[in-house]
Motif scaffolding. Structure first.
Motif, mmCIF file in Angstrom:
data_model
loop_
_atom_site.group_PDB
_atom_site.id
_atom_site.type_symbol
_atom_site.label_atom_id
_atom_site.label_comp_id
_atom_site.label_asym_id
_atom_site.label_seq_id
_atom_site.Cartn_x
_atom_site.Cartn_y
_atom_site.Cartn_z
ATOM 1 N N GLY A 66 0.903 -1.227 0.081
ATOM 2 C CA GLY A 66 0.160 -0.078 -0.230
ATOM 3 C C GLY A 66 0.785 1.273 -0.095
ATOM 4 O O GLY A 66 0.552 2.318 -0.727
ATOM 5 N N ALA A 67 1.770 1.278 0.656
ATOM 6 C CA ALA A 67 3.090 2.603 0.795
ATOM 7 C C ALA A 67 3.636 2.500 -0.704
ATOM 8 O O ALA A 67 3.739 3.723 -1.176
ATOM 9 N N ALA A 68 4.019 1.453 -1.383
ATOM 10 C CA ALA A 68 4.354 1.714 -2.582
ATOM 11 C C ALA A 68 3.440 2.137 -3.650
ATOM 12 O O ALA A 68 3.857 2.977 -4.474
ATOM 13 N N GLN A 69 2.278 1.691 -3.499
ATOM 14 C CA GLN A 69 1.064 2.405 -4.381
ATOM 15 C C GLN A 69 0.968 3.883 -4.082
ATOM 16 O O GLN A 69 0.836 4.782 -4.903
ATOM 17 N N LEU A 70 0.868 4.150 -2.796
ATOM 18 C CA LEU A 70 0.862 5.772 -2.406
ATOM 19 C C LEU A 70 2.048 6.288 -2.824
ATOM 20 O O LEU A 70 1.728 7.366 -3.279
ATOM 21 N N TYR A 71 3.346 5.965 -2.789
ATOM 22 C CA TYR A 71 4.305 6.621 -3.372
ATOM 23 C C TYR A 71 4.174 6.995 -4.741
ATOM 24 O O TYR A 71 4.623 7.833 -5.189
ATOM 25 N N ASP A 72 3.670 5.747 -5.413
ATOM 26 C CA ASP A 72 3.707 5.843 -7.008
ATOM 27 C C ASP A 72 2.826 6.932 -7.371
ATOM 28 O O ASP A 72 2.879 7.767 -8.066
ATOM 29 N N ALA A 73 1.467 7.063 -6.497
ATOM 30 C CA ALA A 73 0.701 7.979 -6.620
ATOM 31 C C ALA A 73 1.037 9.539 -6.437
ATOM 32 O O ALA A 73 0.885 10.314 -7.322
ATOM 33 N N VAL A 74 1.820 9.439 -5.386
ATOM 34 C CA VAL A 74 2.662 11.018 -4.932
ATOM 35 C C VAL A 74 3.444 11.313 -5.976
ATOM 36 O O VAL A 74 3.535 12.463 -6.467
ATOM 37 N N GLN A 75 4.186 10.335 -6.829
ATOM 38 C CA GLN A 75 5.158 10.743 -7.658
ATOM 39 C C GLN A 75 4.294 11.122 -9.050
ATOM 40 O O GLN A 75 4.860 12.151 -9.763
ATOM 41 N N SER A 98 1.277 12.509 -9.100
ATOM 42 C CA SER A 98 0.779 13.888 -8.765
ATOM 43 C C SER A 98 1.861 14.983 -8.746
ATOM 44 O O SER A 98 1.659 16.043 -9.265
ATOM 45 N N ALA A 99 3.000 14.683 -8.443
ATOM 46 C CA ALA A 99 4.253 15.770 -8.489
ATOM 47 C C ALA A 99 4.662 15.850 -9.658
ATOM 48 O O ALA A 99 4.814 17.133 -10.187
ATOM 49 N N ALA A 100 4.506 14.906 -10.735
ATOM 50 C CA ALA A 100 4.671 15.086 -12.108
ATOM 51 C C ALA A 100 3.692 16.092 -12.788
ATOM 52 O O ALA A 100 3.987 16.957 -13.563
ATOM 53 N N ARG A 101 2.367 15.782 -12.379
ATOM 54 C CA ARG A 101 1.273 16.648 -12.776
ATOM 55 C C ARG A 101 1.503 17.682 -12.246
ATOM 56 O O ARG A 101 1.357 19.144 -13.241
ATOM 57 N N GLN A 102 1.730 18.108 -10.920
ATOM 58 C CA GLN A 102 1.957 19.569 -10.361
ATOM 59 C C GLN A 102 2.991 20.122 -11.006
ATOM 60 O O GLN A 102 2.920 21.451 -11.463
ATOM 61 N N ALA A 103 4.407 19.688 -11.434
ATOM 62 C CA ALA A 103 5.398 20.331 -12.374
ATOM 63 C C ALA A 103 4.814 20.769 -13.709
ATOM 64 O O ALA A 103 5.118 21.774 -13.961
ATOM 65 N N GLY A 104 3.955 19.813 -14.415
ATOM 66 C CA GLY A 104 3.353 20.331 -15.569
ATOM 67 C C GLY A 104 2.636 21.327 -15.504
ATOM 68 O O GLY A 104 2.633 22.260 -16.082
ATOM 69 N N PHE A 105 1.563 21.639 -14.465
ATOM 70 C CA PHE A 105 0.847 22.554 -14.115
ATOM 71 C C PHE A 105 1.686 23.712 -13.564
ATOM 72 O O PHE A 105 1.191 24.857 -14.222
#
Length: 176
Positions: free
Chosen positions: A56-65, A67-74
């Protein structure tokens, strides 16, 4: 008779050794083995639980990554300055490429926000449906965030397939 007594003594001694072994060695080891088996099962259960949490933590980490990529694009899509001139030049070029005519662009006053400023822009133009659609698609693909607030299309008398379009877009830039 002596042999019989001796045989009874050997039998009693063997029984005594067996009882001492059972009480002194086998039963304690058997209890210890059961305790160790129970501890092993408990540790295996805890390990499985931790592995599930880790997955679950690995999935959360992937989701955060992601999200960070989308945030950087934004963040890249919102310039630090207004850059309205460049935007208006892009709009004019896109309108010409799309075959739109009678383009009238009127920027409104800047709306200031806490972190972002918004520049509303009113556009009126004429063109066929395919040209208007192409224009909107190209605006959507610009490297900065452009939000269409309002779009009105209407037919014009005697103009055939030509439509009149009125469009309000918001372009954003960082507040300095």
């Amino acid at each position: 008779m002596r042999a019989a007594v001796r045989q009874h003594l050997v039998t009693l001694a063997t029984i005594a050794v067996a009882v001492v072994f059972t009480l002194g060695v086998y039963l304690p080891q058997s209890r210890q083995t059961k305790r160790l088996r129970d501890e092993t099962l408990q540790l295996k259960s805890e390990l499985a639980s931790q592995q599930t949490k880790l997955a679950g933590a690995a999935q959360l980490y992937d989701a955060v990554q992601r999200s960070a990529a989308r945030q950087a694009g934004f963040d890249r899509a919102i310039p630090p300055q207004d850059e309205l001139g460049d935007f208006l030049e892009n709009i004019d070029q896109i309108a010409r490429q799309s075959g739109l005519g009678e383009m009238n662009v009127v920027p409104s006053d800047v709306v200031e926000g806490a972190n972002l400023n918004c520049h509303p822009i009113e556009m009126n133009f004429r063109g066929d449906l395919a040209g208007i659609y192409g224009f909107l698609r190209q605006i959507e693909s610009l490297p900065r965030i452009v939000r269409v607030q309002r779009l009105e299309l209407g037919s014009m008398e005697g103009a055939g397939a030509e439509l009149a379009a009125s469009l309000t877009v918001h372009v954003y830039y960082r507040r300095s």
